[in-house]
Design a protein around this motif. Sequence first.
Motif: not given
Length: 384
Positions: A176, A178, A201-203, A205, A207, A263-264, A292-293, A307, A323
């Motif tokens: 997914a 962006i 924190p949820t990078c 790929s 971007t 990223d997890i 991210l936690q 994102n 989450l």
Amino acid sequence: MKEKFNLIATAAAGLEAVFGREIRNLGIDCQVENGKVRFTGDVKTIAETNLWLRAADRIKIVVGIFPAKTFEELFQGVFALDWENYLPLGAAFPISKAKCVKSKLHNEPSVQAITKKAVVKKLQKHFHRPEGVPLMENGPEFKIEVSILKDVVTVLIDTTGTSLFKRGYRTEKGGAPIKENMAAALLQLTNWFPDKPLIDPTCGSGTFCIEAAMIGMNIAPGFNRSFAFEAWPWVDKDLVQSVRDEAESKANYDIELDIMGCDIDARMVEIAKKNAEEAGLSDVITFKQMRLQDLHTDKINGVIVSNPPYGERLLDDNAITVLYREMGETFAPLKTWSKFILTSDEAFETKYGSVADKKRKLYNGTLKVDLYQYYGERVRRQQA
Ligand code: SAH
């Protein structure tokens, strides 16, 4: 051939103010409209805007605007335009799918076909080619767009080719991603400056991190790719090269940046690293596998851009609720940090546990999303 052009830059609705500002920063006067920005300029302007605009997706030449309610008026209107000043003999000129809105002429395939016919006829006349013999179209491509809004026809030539969001660094994108131009636009809607730490924190790929590094180093987003107009015979190659050389000289590779993506998913972290490497930025950005936690930092005055997964795309409702709640709990102690979160979840603030200082409506592709903006408390930085 032409020296002055009427131009428009386009991108998803909601971003026009951002790339309008980018155009002004290039020293070009412009008018911001819905989903587009109008300006005028020469070949150098076409080269500079394609090379430098981060938030736009295309730069187009306005060949003509005229009223038409019948196919005859459409044909005559297109025929009257000065195609000979753009298209050399041998040019390929596909007509993109026509768009008709609130107009008498609404049969889009016919509008497209008549536009083609009128351009062919004009070129046959100009180049003294016999009618009935098709024109060879084995040369450089000039993609023509025709649209009709309230009986007014707009005819454009695309100068960009592959959309500007394709910078050339993203080899893989994961589930997914962006778009690059959207990420660059969002960064410009935040209060991040290159002297502040940035964390995604949820990078995925990578971007946001890569676009931020390119902004920080003043690297032209189009530096590693080519554009449709570069293949046009009347475009001065030396001029384009000089715009590229100037871009090269403006990049500041020595600036210190503090950009981290987590990223997890270990596979996404690998993809992000590979993309950063492709962009020549692997030494600049830190990527690591982390939930991210588990985010903690003693740094101050930073910016978080995220994102996260949305219900529609990646996770089920319950997992999203958990989450977002944990996100709120994890970010809350980072009081001096500003947080910018892009999601389509309309109940985000409730789940996150705090009402945003500001919200901005945007589109991620066709998906309606909001950028939830939380501003950090101001802390004066200690003098070093
Ligand atoms: N902006 C990214 C896409 C983000 S998609 C891009 O341009 O590619 C959301 C990402 O969040 C996914 O990569 C997913 O692996 C990650 N994610 C999901 N739950 C997470 C968690 N608890 N901690 C960190 N990352 C998480």
